[in-house]
Structure formats: C-alpha cells, structure tokens
Design a protein around this motif. Structure first.
Motif, PDB file in Angstrom:
ATOM      1  N   TYR A   1       0.827  -1.201   0.000  1.00 45.09           N
ATOM      2  CA  TYR A   1       0.000   0.000   0.000  1.00 45.09           C
ATOM      3  C   TYR A   1       0.868   1.260   0.000  1.00 45.09           C
ATOM      4  O   TYR A   1       0.601   2.220   0.720  1.00 45.09           O
ATOM      5  CB  TYR A   1      -0.935  -0.011   1.208  1.00 45.09           C
ATOM      6  N   SER A   2       1.888   1.263  -0.832  1.00 41.56           N
ATOM      7  CA  SER A   2       2.794   2.413  -0.875  1.00 41.56           C
ATOM      8  C   SER A   2       2.161   3.627  -1.529  1.00 41.56           C
ATOM      9  O   SER A   2       2.586   4.760  -1.287  1.00 41.56           O
ATOM     10  CB  SER A   2       4.078   2.039  -1.626  1.00 41.56           C
ATOM     11  N   THR A   3       1.166   3.417  -2.392  1.00 43.59           N
ATOM     12  CA  THR A   3       0.436   4.527  -3.007  1.00 43.59           C
ATOM     13  C   THR A   3      -1.049   4.156  -3.070  1.00 43.59           C
ATOM     14  O   THR A   3      -1.438   3.015  -2.793  1.00 43.59           O
ATOM     15  CB  THR A   3       0.940   4.807  -4.444  1.00 43.59           C
ATOM     16  N   VAL A   4      -1.852   5.115  -3.497  1.00 48.10           N
ATOM     17  CA  VAL A   4      -3.290   4.886  -3.632  1.00 48.10           C
ATOM     18  C   VAL A   4      -3.570   4.203  -4.968  1.00 48.10           C
ATOM     19  O   VAL A   4      -3.040   4.602  -6.006  1.00 48.10           O
ATOM     20  CB  VAL A   4      -4.056   6.220  -3.577  1.00 48.10           C
ATOM     21  N   TYR A   5      -4.382   3.157  -4.937  1.00 48.57           N
ATOM     22  CA  TYR A   5      -4.822   2.510  -6.173  1.00 48.57           C
ATOM     23  C   TYR A   5      -6.094   1.732  -5.888  1.00 48.57           C
ATOM     24  O   TYR A   5      -6.444   1.471  -4.734  1.00 48.57           O
ATOM     25  CB  TYR A   5      -3.735   1.603  -6.762  1.00 48.57           C
ATOM     26  N   HIS A   6      -6.788   1.376  -6.950  1.00 46.22           N
ATOM     27  CA  HIS A   6      -8.035   0.618  -6.829  1.00 46.22           C
ATOM     28  C   HIS A   6      -7.677  -0.867  -6.770  1.00 46.22           C
ATOM     29  O   HIS A   6      -7.315  -1.471  -7.777  1.00 46.22           O
ATOM     30  CB  HIS A   6      -8.936   0.914  -8.035  1.00 46.22           C
ATOM     31  N   GLU A   7      -7.779  -1.469  -5.602  1.00 50.37           N
ATOM     32  CA  GLU A   7      -7.358  -2.860  -5.404  1.00 50.37           C
ATOM     33  C   GLU A   7      -8.471  -3.800  -5.871  1.00 50.37           C
ATOM     34  O   GLU A   7      -9.483  -3.973  -5.200  1.00 50.37           O
ATOM     35  CB  GLU A   7      -7.024  -3.115  -3.938  1.00 50.37           C
ATOM     36  N   ARG A   8      -8.251  -4.400  -7.018  1.00 52.63           N
ATOM     37  CA  ARG A   8      -9.243  -5.317  -7.586  1.00 52.63           C
ATOM     38  C   ARG A   8      -8.772  -6.765  -7.569  1.00 52.63           C
ATOM     39  O   ARG A   8      -9.585  -7.686  -7.620  1.00 52.63           O
ATOM     40  CB  ARG A   8      -9.569  -4.909  -9.027  1.00 52.63           C
ATOM     41  N   ALA A   9      -7.465  -6.991  -7.554  1.00 51.28           N
ATOM     42  CA  ALA A   9      -6.942  -8.356  -7.542  1.00 51.28           C
ATOM     43  C   ALA A   9      -6.978  -8.922  -6.124  1.00 51.28           C
ATOM     44  O   ALA A   9      -6.979  -8.186  -5.128  1.00 51.28           O
ATOM     45  CB  ALA A   9      -5.519  -8.378  -8.072  1.00 51.28           C
ATOM     46  N   THR A  10      -7.012 -10.249  -6.042  1.00 48.75           N
ATOM     47  CA  THR A  10      -6.986 -10.922  -4.749  1.00 48.75           C
ATOM     48  C   THR A  10      -5.560 -11.354  -4.445  1.00 48.75           C
ATOM     49  O   THR A  10      -5.015 -12.269  -5.083  1.00 48.75           O
ATOM     50  CB  THR A  10      -7.914 -12.149  -4.748  1.00 48.75           C
ATOM     51  N   VAL A  11      -4.939 -10.677  -3.510  1.00 45.55           N
ATOM     52  CA  VAL A  11      -3.583 -10.997  -3.066  1.00 45.55           C
ATOM     53  C   VAL A  11      -3.688 -11.694  -1.718  1.00 45.55           C
ATOM     54  O   VAL A  11      -4.312 -11.175  -0.791  1.00 45.55           O
ATOM     55  CB  VAL A  11      -2.717  -9.729  -2.956  1.00 45.55           C
ATOM     56  N   VAL A  12      -3.090 -12.879  -1.620  1.00 46.93           N
ATOM     57  CA  VAL A  12      -3.196 -13.699  -0.405  1.00 46.93           C
ATOM     58  C   VAL A  12      -1.839 -13.744   0.297  1.00 46.93           C
ATOM     59  O   VAL A  12      -0.933 -14.452  -0.152  1.00 46.93           O
ATOM     60  CB  VAL A  12      -3.662 -15.127  -0.737  1.00 46.93           C
ATOM     61  N   PRO A  13      -1.649 -12.991   1.358  1.00 51.53           N
ATOM     62  CA  PRO A  13      -0.385 -13.076   2.090  1.00 51.53           C
ATOM     63  C   PRO A  13      -0.230 -14.463   2.726  1.00 51.53           C
ATOM     64  O   PRO A  13      -1.142 -14.956   3.386  1.00 51.53           O
ATOM     65  CB  PRO A  13      -0.519 -11.991   3.159  1.00 51.53           C
ATOM     66  N   ALA A  14       0.915 -15.068   2.509  1.00 47.46           N
ATOM     67  CA  ALA A  14       1.213 -16.384   3.099  1.00 47.46           C
ATOM     68  C   ALA A  14       2.660 -16.358   3.583  1.00 47.46           C
ATOM     69  O   ALA A  14       3.546 -16.943   2.961  1.00 47.46           O
ATOM     70  CB  ALA A  14       0.998 -17.493   2.071  1.00 47.46           C
ATOM     71  N   PRO A  15       2.922 -15.644   4.692  1.00 48.21           N
ATOM     72  CA  PRO A  15       4.298 -15.464   5.155  1.00 48.21           C
ATOM     73  C   PRO A  15       4.943 -16.758   5.621  1.00 48.21           C
ATOM     74  O   PRO A  15       4.264 -17.679   6.076  1.00 48.21           O
ATOM     75  CB  PRO A  15       4.141 -14.476   6.317  1.00 48.21           C
ATOM     76  N   VAL A  16       6.254 -16.795   5.500  1.00 51.21           N
ATOM     77  CA  VAL A  16       7.035 -17.941   5.963  1.00 51.21           C
ATOM     78  C   VAL A  16       7.173 -17.815   7.470  1.00 51.21           C
ATOM     79  O   VAL A  16       7.798 -16.886   7.975  1.00 51.21           O
ATOM     80  CB  VAL A  16       8.421 -17.971   5.288  1.00 51.21           C
TER      81      VAL A  16
END
Length: 302
Positions: A105-120
């Motif tokens: 989220y470094s800048t403003v944008y329209h988030e339409r994609a599904t990003v799934v955080p899966a940290p190690v």
C-alpha cells in the motif's frame, strides 16, 4: 502447451547497471507462474520479456533488501490494473510483515486483484509446491524450492499384455486397480515411478546448511554469485556467495543445472563468463551465467 522455463527479468545485485536490472525471475511451470524477488523495475522488465501479470500465481520474496523487493509494489498494483482474476499468493519472511504492508500500500490505487499473504512462519515451511529454507544473510532470508510431486508413467507393453486399453486405463489410474477377465490388475504392475522436477532458488547467503537443503537434487538451481573468488572476504563479510561457493553448493547438492546470477556492479559485464569458469572448477554439471531476458528451459526429466 505447458512450459517449464525460467525467465530472467534482472540479474544485478545492489546496484543496477546499463546491462543488468535489479533481480526478478519468473518460473513458468505448467499452469503456475512464480515470480521470485521482484526488484525495482520488474514490471517494466516483464513487459519487455512478454510476461503478463495474469501469468502470476505466486510471488516469493527471499528477504526485504531493496534489490529483492522494491518492485513488489508496482507488480501488486499491476495485478489490480489488469484485473487478474485468480488469487496470487505472496510468500515472504514473517518478520518482514511491516515491509510487505508498506510495499503493498505504498500509493493509492483501486485494489481489484486478490492478493493472499502467506508469510514464511518457520524453518522448512511448506505451502503447496513451495517450501522455504533459512539462509545465512544479514537479515532474515529464505531460499525457496518448487517441487513437483512424483507421478507414474504407464508402460504400453505391459498395458497391452494385461489387455488394458481405453477407459480401463483411465479407471486404473484413478482407482489404482481394475478387474480384467477375472484378474485384478494393479497400477504398479503396468507403470513405473516418474520423478517430479524440482527448482531451487538460493539468493543472498553465506554457505550454510539451509542452502544445501534447499538445493538438494534440484533439476535447476538459481544461485546468487555476487562476488568472484578473489573477493571471498567481501562475500563472507556481507553474507553472499562467490561463484566458487555457488559451484560448490551445486556439486554438494547433486544439482543438474546451475544458473548464476545477482552479480555485483564492480565486475564488467563483458567479463561475466569468468563467473561460470570459476564455478566450473568445482562443479561439472551444466552452468549458465544469467543475462537479462534469458529464457532457460528446465532440463529434461531424469
């Protein structure tokens, strides 16, 4: 037609040069598209290489130094700009959650994609075909390993001898056995094991057990080679491999093909083959010195 290949989007280390962009590597493996370490400029490199955002199924960050992660922000925004319909899983060291959120989220944008955080979350962590193994760098860093499960190869001569053909073969593969003329035919009688393929990705690290575990028996190993052998003291000080270290890792791990990358800007581009020559002194397998936009096919099955 499925493809199994590595696309080199960038092969520099800390500082990009006229010939080498920051890190970025796309593994195409059948229907998977795994983007490793998108450094600054990766989105542009994808365009030049003909890589669409819609190809991506996973993004793997080894650690949160800028040359391995600054391009993540643009790539994630590109997923939304292109309205990529399938979820994209993102893997990264859990200790860097704050940096992941900042980049996302470094800048403003329209988030339409599904990003799934899966940290190690732990050593030797696994998520589907991806496993992560701890490396020895100056901050938390993981090597990644993409593993295809073993399969089976049907043997035509044995199938014919058993009187198997058409739908019966499909049923045998699905159920493990079929009845033919009063006799039970088991899958293992008419097939043999087909080993899965493995790709290992080892970035910033000193030689360590985790790197060896990650690279073990890989068909293709992508390994950093930041320094030449003469600068081994710098490699140790800053937590990196030399070309000789990378070759020795490939030899000890039983790797089939080694791709050297992540080269320091201190070395002239024209002298890049010297990295391969140093690695070849300790590893007798196939070696390729990465250059931006190389497309490297995986070796044929064992």
């Amino acid at each position: 037609m499925s493809r199994r290949e590595l696309v080199v989007l960038g092969s520099a280390s800390q500082t990009p040069t006229r010939h080498r962009n920051h890190n970025g590597y796309l593994l195409r493996f059948d229907t998977d598209g795994v983007l490793f370490d998108p450094g600054e400029g990766t989105q542009r490199q994808m365009t030049h290489a003909g890589v669409a955002a819609a190809e991506l199924t996973r993004i793997c960050i080894t650690h949160f130094h800028g040359d391995h992660s600054l391009g993540l922000s643009a790539v994630l925004q590109r997923l939304s700009l292109d309205a990529v319909p399938r979820p994209v899983r993102c893997h990264y060291p859990a200790s860097g959650q704050e940096f992941f959120e900042r980049l996302r989220y470094s800048t403003v944008y329209h988030e339409r994609a599904t990003v799934v955080p899966a940290p190690v979350l732990a050593d030797d962590w696994t998520d589907g075909p991806i496993s992560a193994h701890p490396l020895d760098h100056r901050i938390d860093c993981f090597g990644y390993r993409y593993t295809e499960p073993d399969g089976v190869r049907m043997l035509p001569d044995r199938l014919a001898a058993a009187g198997l053909h058409g739908p019966a073969i499909s049923r045998l593969q699905r159920e493990g056995s079929v009845l033919v003329d009063g006799r039970v035919i088991r899958l293992d009688e008419v097939s043999e094991r087909r080993p899965g393929q493995t790709v290992a990705f080892v970035m910033d690290t000193r030689p360590c057990p985790g790197a060896l575990t990650c690279a073990r028996d890989a068909d293709l190993l992508v390994a950093e080679s930041t320094f030449r052998a003469a600068d081994a003291d710098l490699a140790t000080r800053y937590g990196h491999l030399t070309s000789t270290d990378a070759g020795r890792l490939a030899a000890e791990a039983g790797v089939r093909k080694l791709v050297l990358t992540h080269f320091s800007q201190r070395y002239p581009y024209e002298d890049a083959d010297a990295f391969g020559e140093e690695a070849a002194a300790v590893f007798d397998g196939e070696i390729q010195v990465a250059r931006d936009f190389d497309v490297i096919p995986l070796p044929r099955r064992r």
